[in-house]
Scaffold this motif. Structure first.
Motif, PDB file in Angstrom:
ATOM      1  N   MET A 134       0.716  -1.319   0.081  1.00 40.20           N
ATOM      2  CA  MET A 134      -0.171  -0.417   0.071  1.00 40.20           C
ATOM      3  C   MET A 134       1.111   1.141   0.031  1.00 40.20           C
ATOM      4  O   MET A 134       0.743   2.454  -0.968  1.00 40.20           O
ATOM      5  N   ILE A 135       1.859   1.499   0.587  1.00 38.40           N
ATOM      6  CA  ILE A 135       3.086   2.321   0.762  1.00 38.40           C
ATOM      7  C   ILE A 135       3.495   2.685  -0.649  1.00 38.40           C
ATOM      8  O   ILE A 135       3.616   3.854  -0.807  1.00 38.40           O
ATOM      9  N   GLU A 136       3.733   1.756  -1.358  1.00 41.86           N
ATOM     10  CA  GLU A 136       4.649   1.887  -2.723  1.00 41.86           C
ATOM     11  C   GLU A 136       3.386   2.326  -3.565  1.00 41.86           C
ATOM     12  O   GLU A 136       2.968   3.290  -4.227  1.00 41.86           O
ATOM     13  N   SER A 137       2.275   1.772  -3.047  1.00 43.43           N
ATOM     14  CA  SER A 137       1.306   2.574  -4.077  1.00 43.43           C
ATOM     15  C   SER A 137       0.242   3.846  -4.087  1.00 43.43           C
ATOM     16  O   SER A 137       0.282   4.878  -5.171  1.00 43.43           O
ATOM     17  N   VAL A 138       0.138   4.221  -2.627  1.00 38.36           N
ATOM     18  CA  VAL A 138       0.147   5.655  -2.429  1.00 38.36           C
ATOM     19  C   VAL A 138       1.430   6.555  -2.914  1.00 38.36           C
ATOM     20  O   VAL A 138       1.074   7.612  -3.891  1.00 38.36           O
ATOM     21  N   SER A 139       2.934   5.731  -3.057  1.00 40.93           N
ATOM     22  CA  SER A 139       3.555   6.741  -3.351  1.00 40.93           C
ATOM     23  C   SER A 139       3.644   7.019  -4.765  1.00 40.93           C
ATOM     24  O   SER A 139       3.412   8.271  -5.317  1.00 40.93           O
ATOM     25  N   ARG A 140       3.054   5.858  -5.697  1.00 32.09           N
ATOM     26  CA  ARG A 140       3.482   6.077  -6.762  1.00 32.09           C
ATOM     27  C   ARG A 140       2.124   6.937  -7.531  1.00 32.09           C
ATOM     28  O   ARG A 140       2.777   7.430  -8.500  1.00 32.09           O
ATOM     29  N   LEU A 141       0.769   7.092  -6.814  1.00 34.48           N
ATOM     30  CA  LEU A 141       0.251   8.677  -7.151  1.00 34.48           C
ATOM     31  C   LEU A 141       0.391   9.490  -7.031  1.00 34.48           C
ATOM     32  O   LEU A 141      -0.615  10.382  -7.163  1.00 34.48           O
ATOM     33  N   ILE A 142       0.728  10.033  -5.421  1.00 33.47           N
ATOM     34  CA  ILE A 142       1.047  11.331  -5.232  1.00 33.47           C
ATOM     35  C   ILE A 142       2.103  11.479  -6.341  1.00 33.47           C
ATOM     36  O   ILE A 142       1.743  12.645  -6.185  1.00 33.47           O
ATOM     37  N   LYS A 143       3.518  10.503  -6.619  1.00 36.01           N
ATOM     38  CA  LYS A 143       4.760  10.672  -7.772  1.00 36.01           C
ATOM     39  C   LYS A 143       3.975  11.425  -8.512  1.00 36.01           C
ATOM     40  O   LYS A 143       4.231  12.176  -9.481  1.00 36.01           O
TER      41      LYS A 143
END
Length: 292
Positions: A134-143
């Protein structure tokens, strides 16, 4: 536990207090630089991801802690109370994602998990720890928000990925239940939708129970387990929160608003409003602490 990478990603994107719209549909960023007392709120169904700071939600007799490193899964637009802990040095930062029913249906329909087992541990509002995925997914979303072209082209798929990860969490079955129409949960969901759609109309609990194919006592029991209050208590809170939203827009007077939310007596409306919000509707104004 605070993820400094997510904090560093969000910080440059938020300057104003409250919710900020982004280039991706259904995605908003959050910032609050001060602690806020316990106040009534209503969130749309969605995911509220906290990367810094902490919040406590109060639903019935439940306390829901969603701190940094956690996210709130909310499957129903339930009125609840919320307390925020933040400061200028360490403001609350987060991401809010409204759940698109079409996207949710698509993800659930292609899932290999067809055996839904909704237990009493699944609630319409619960806090979940952030998994590494989830952390990786949220990171990609914000980027994706840093570049308009990326946001436009890749934004929907980044949101899809985050919702997919939420479906893998401990609250995944509560999300699936919205689509699969199974069990008591689904019947109460339909009753809640009916209350939202008929806010200005007279409501009979007996009719709601009949529509749900339950006895009145069974309906009360299941409704309270899911919504955290009785049907009439829920309806009253919903009407008052809707009234506050209408007051804040400033287009209608108090008398018009009381009728709009189903009150036949403006005096009863004013009494209930003051009891719930601590100020009469004629004095209440849009408060900065009501947006988070």
């Amino acid at each position: 536990m605070t993820d400094r990478n997510l904090v560093d990603l969000i910080k440059p994107l938020v300057s104003s207090e409250g919710f900020s719209d982004t280039l991706i549909a259904n995605v908003r960023l959050m910032k609050c630089a001060k602690s806020l007392p316990r106040i009534p709120l209503i969130y749309s169904p969605g995911l509220t991801i906290i990367v810094q700071g902490r919040k406590i939600g109060y639903l019935g007799d439940r306390e829901i802690h969603y701190n940094s490193g956690h996210y709130l899964v909310q499957t129903l637009p339930l009125p609840f109370e919320c307390e925020t802990f933040a400061s200028e040095d360490e403001p609350l930062l987060g991401v809010s994602i409204d759940i698109d029913p079409v996207l949710l249906s698509e993800l659930v329909s292609v899932s290999s998990e067809n055996d839904l087992k909704l237990s009493v541990s699944h609630f319409p509002m619960s806090s979940v720890s952030m998994s590494d995925e989830m952390i990786e997914s949220v990171s990609r979303l914000i980027k994706a928000l840093y570049d308009p072209n990326t946001a436009k082209i890749m934004g929907p798929s980044r949101v899809r990925e985050v919702v997919f990860e939420a479906l893998q969490s401990s609250q995944g079955d509560a999300l699936r239940a919205l689509v699969l129409n199974q069990g008591r949960f689904s019947l109460i969901v339909n009753s809640l939708k009916q209350l939202h759609q008929q806010l200005d109309q007279e409501v009979r609990v007996e009719q709601l129970a009949e529509d749900a194919n339950m006895s009145v006592s069974s309906f009360h029991h299941h409704f309270k387990n899911i919504a955290g209050s009785s049907p009439l208590q829920y309806l009253k809170r919903l009407r008052l929160l809707k009234a506050q939203m209408l007051l804040n827009r400033g287009h209608l007077n108090v008398s018009q608003i009381s009728l709009e939310v189903g009150y036949k007596s403006i005096h009863q409306f004013s009494r209930d409003y003051k009891r719930y919000f601590g100020a009469p509707p004629t004095k209440d104004k849009l408060r900065e602490d009501a947006v988070i």
